[in-house]
Design an enzyme around this catalytic site. Structure first.
Site, PDB file in Angstrom:
ATOM      1  N   ASP A 135       2.402   1.339  -3.537  1.00 19.17           N
ATOM      2  CA  ASP A 135       1.819   0.042  -2.732  1.00 19.17           C
ATOM      3  C   ASP A 135       3.071  -0.931  -2.661  1.00 19.17           C
ATOM      4  O   ASP A 135       3.452  -1.560  -1.534  1.00 19.17           O
ATOM      5  CB  ASP A 135       0.773  -0.498  -3.222  1.00 19.17           C
ATOM      6  CG  ASP A 135      -0.712   0.386  -3.280  1.00 19.17           C
ATOM      7  OD1 ASP A 135      -0.816   0.600  -2.161  1.00 19.17           O
ATOM      8  OD2 ASP A 135      -1.418   0.568  -4.418  1.00 19.17           O
ATOM      9  N   LEU A 180       0.046   0.058   2.310  1.00 23.91           N
ATOM     10  CA  LEU A 180      -0.107   1.526   1.728  1.00 23.91           C
ATOM     11  C   LEU A 180      -1.502   1.567   1.764  1.00 23.91           C
ATOM     12  O   LEU A 180      -2.177   1.234   0.821  1.00 23.91           O
ATOM     13  CB  LEU A 180       0.679   1.957   0.764  1.00 23.91           C
ATOM     14  CG  LEU A 180       0.945   3.302   0.676  1.00 23.91           C
ATOM     15  CD1 LEU A 180      -0.037   4.182   0.206  1.00 23.91           C
ATOM     16  CD2 LEU A 180       1.711   3.738   1.824  1.00 23.91           C
ATOM     17  N   ASP A 181      -2.094   2.177   2.744  1.00 29.66           N
ATOM     18  CA  ASP A 181      -3.808   2.291   2.636  1.00 29.66           C
ATOM     19  C   ASP A 181      -4.174   3.669   2.200  1.00 29.66           C
ATOM     20  O   ASP A 181      -3.630   4.709   2.502  1.00 29.66           O
ATOM     21  CB  ASP A 181      -4.350   2.184   4.216  1.00 29.66           C
ATOM     22  CG  ASP A 181      -5.868   2.676   4.076  1.00 29.66           C
ATOM     23  OD1 ASP A 181      -6.666   1.725   3.562  1.00 29.66           O
ATOM     24  OD2 ASP A 181      -6.110   3.520   4.609  1.00 29.66           O
ATOM     25  N   GLU A 208      -7.614  -4.589   7.341  1.00 27.71           N
ATOM     26  CA  GLU A 208      -8.009  -3.445   7.762  1.00 27.71           C
ATOM     27  C   GLU A 208      -9.029  -3.605   9.023  1.00 27.71           C
ATOM     28  O   GLU A 208      -8.874  -2.994   9.886  1.00 27.71           O
ATOM     29  CB  GLU A 208      -8.818  -2.983   6.518  1.00 27.71           C
ATOM     30  CG  GLU A 208      -7.968  -2.561   5.601  1.00 27.71           C
ATOM     31  CD  GLU A 208      -8.491  -2.412   4.018  1.00 27.71           C
ATOM     32  OE1 GLU A 208      -9.319  -3.156   3.614  1.00 27.71           O
ATOM     33  OE2 GLU A 208      -8.190  -1.373   3.208  1.00 27.71           O
ATOM     34  N   ASP A 252      -7.458  -5.124  -7.329  1.00 24.11           N
ATOM     35  CA  ASP A 252      -7.455  -3.694  -7.007  1.00 24.11           C
ATOM     36  C   ASP A 252      -6.155  -3.358  -7.713  1.00 24.11           C
ATOM     37  O   ASP A 252      -5.202  -3.944  -7.666  1.00 24.11           O
ATOM     38  CB  ASP A 252      -7.271  -3.443  -5.529  1.00 24.11           C
ATOM     39  CG  ASP A 252      -8.517  -3.640  -4.755  1.00 24.11           C
ATOM     40  OD1 ASP A 252      -9.506  -3.487  -5.453  1.00 24.11           O
ATOM     41  OD2 ASP A 252      -8.431  -3.783  -3.574  1.00 24.11           O
ATOM     42  N   GLU A 256      -1.713  -7.045   2.121  1.00 23.20           N
ATOM     43  CA  GLU A 256      -2.687  -7.239   1.020  1.00 23.20           C
ATOM     44  C   GLU A 256      -2.313  -6.913  -0.444  1.00 23.20           C
ATOM     45  O   GLU A 256      -2.912  -7.283  -1.285  1.00 23.20           O
ATOM     46  CB  GLU A 256      -3.481  -5.497   1.441  1.00 23.20           C
ATOM     47  CG  GLU A 256      -4.920  -5.836   0.964  1.00 23.20           C
ATOM     48  CD  GLU A 256      -5.330  -4.382   1.164  1.00 23.20           C
ATOM     49  OE1 GLU A 256      -6.393  -4.152   1.760  1.00 23.20           O
ATOM     50  OE2 GLU A 256      -4.816  -3.362   0.260  1.00 23.20           O
ATOM     51  N   GLU A 257      -0.799  -6.838  -0.501  1.00 18.11           N
ATOM     52  CA  GLU A 257      -0.313  -6.809  -1.766  1.00 18.11           C
ATOM     53  C   GLU A 257       0.129  -8.146  -2.714  1.00 18.11           C
ATOM     54  O   GLU A 257       0.554  -7.897  -3.534  1.00 18.11           O
ATOM     55  CB  GLU A 257       0.862  -5.612  -1.998  1.00 18.11           C
ATOM     56  CG  GLU A 257       0.510  -4.177  -1.447  1.00 18.11           C
ATOM     57  CD  GLU A 257      -0.869  -3.816  -2.306  1.00 18.11           C
ATOM     58  OE1 GLU A 257      -0.977  -4.140  -3.293  1.00 18.11           O
ATOM     59  OE2 GLU A 257      -1.575  -2.900  -1.688  1.00 18.11           O
ATOM     60  N   ASP A 306      -1.505  -3.875   5.583  1.00 14.24           N
ATOM     61  CA  ASP A 306      -1.952  -3.261   4.378  1.00 14.24           C
ATOM     62  C   ASP A 306      -0.632  -2.038   4.424  1.00 14.24           C
ATOM     63  O   ASP A 306      -0.785  -1.257   5.006  1.00 14.24           O
ATOM     64  CB  ASP A 306      -3.305  -2.544   4.612  1.00 14.24           C
ATOM     65  CG  ASP A 306      -3.457  -1.874   3.302  1.00 14.24           C
ATOM     66  OD1 ASP A 306      -2.853  -1.695   2.413  1.00 14.24           O
ATOM     67  OD2 ASP A 306      -4.806  -1.139   3.262  1.00 14.24           O
TER      68      ASP A 306
END
Ligand code: AFP
Length: 335
Positions: free
Chosen positions: A61, A104-105, A265, A55, A83-84, A102
């Site tokens: 992010d 920055l969703d 998430e 992604d 997530e990053e 996460d």
């Protein structure tokens, strides 16, 4: 940027977890401030790389990830899974918690001034990182999100109901707005990325076909559709006024298990939703009974008002001839 602490009252937060939640809130105030500058501040929406899932990573992010990791270092968080980042990071070897985030969703919404958020999930830690996160979602001891919208709000559960705290810009603190959020059951709204219709499975198509058929269809109700493209914003709307969200598996390459990640998430959102008397499944089975197979593994997600989520599960149980039928012939759900 040094985050000010003690930005949330500790009355309703379990004592042991208070420093972690306070640190999350403190950083979120800084993140909200950065976001609020919009195009007047640094460029946040430009792509700076790719995360381990392929992604695109936006500047915000990466910035948010660094800010949360730095602040949580001085808490009891042992493992920090973002997530990053490809692997979980050891923050405090003596810490008691494993925290997934996460940071920055909804990053595709950064530059269009639409609500975005931070999602987090906390477990009692185990020795290793993988065993700390790859376990049934029902073992979470806290789950929640911060939404950066017209108001900045923390929605959190510790397994005893879902609470909402709103950042009061005058006091600079998160103040309790709702002690026990309950998802309304009567909304006529559904949320799904309808551009993927041709890729969906038959039960999902049948469910949406029947919603779209309105009063003439088997549901005999006119529905409305919403799709923000920020999971946090959709969750906040559904918690507030009901409805259903679906990100199902579909036929596109890489979407065999949908788009959303179990650890970062699906698990925390499911915890928040179920504690607000809603339901969260993968289409059929409860998310909270499931465990991720890998740190970044995906899972289909259907959540919202309990009766609506149960109905989606029922479509997955329909015999082939019913699910393939045009809505006019699908009599099972009439009324
Ligand atoms: P980004 O953070 O990359 O914008 O992704 C957001 C998200 O993970 C989730 O917040 C949305 O519900 C979903 O993706 C939107 O997916 P579509 O691109 O299919 O609309």
């Amino acid at each position: 940027m040094t985050s000010q602490t003690n930005v949330i009252s500790n009355d309703l937060i379990p004592n042991d977890l208070f420093p972690v939640i306070d640190a999350l809130c403190a950083v979120s105030i800084d993140v909200a401030r950065v976001i609020a500058k919009g195009p007047l501040g640094q460029s946040l929406a430009h792509q700076v790389g790719e995360n381990s899932d392929g992604d695109g990573q936006k500047a915000l992010d990466v910035l948010a990830d660094e800010m949360f990791a730095k602040a949580l270092k001085s808490t009891e968080v042992r493992w920090y899974a973002s997530e990053e980042q490809e692997d979980a990071v050891l923050l405090n070897a003596a810490g008691k918690y494993a925290l997934a985030i996460d940071p920055l969703d909804g990053s595709s919404n950064i530059d269009v001034n639409v609500s975005i958020g931070t999602i987090f999930s906390i477990y009692e830690t185990k020795d290793g990182a993988e065993e700390s996160f790859l376990r049934p979602a029902k073992e979470q001891i806290a789950g929640g999100y911060i939404v950066y919208g017209p108001a900045t709000a923390l929605v959190v559960t510790f397994g005893n109901g879902t609470m909402q705290f709103v950042l009061n810009p005058e006091s600079g603190k998160f103040e309790l707005a709702e002690k026990a959020m309950t998802i309304p059951q009567t909304s006529k709204e559904f949320a799904i990325n309808a551009s993927n219709y041709r890729h969906w499975t038959k039960p999902v198509r049948a469910y949406i076909d029947d919603c779209l058929a309105g009063v003439e269809g088997p549901r005999e109700v006119n529905f409305n559709m919403r799709w923000v493209g920020s999971l946090v914003a959709e969750t906040h709307r559904i918690l507030t006024r009901g409805g259903i969200f679906l990100y199902p598996s579909d036929g596109r390459k890489g979407y065999e298990k949908g788009r959303l990640r179990m650890v970062y998430e699906c698990a925390p959102i499911a915890f928040v939703i179920e504690q607000a008397q809603g339901r969260a499944t993968d289409g059929s089975d409860p998310i909270l009974n499931q465990a991720a197979e890998t740190l970044h593994g995906r899972c289909p997600l259907v959540f919202g008002s309990a009766e609506k989520v149960d109905r989606v599960a029922a479509y997955h149980d329909l015999p082939e001839e019913e699910v393939s039928a045009l809505f006019g012939q699908r009599g099972l759900f009439r009324g």
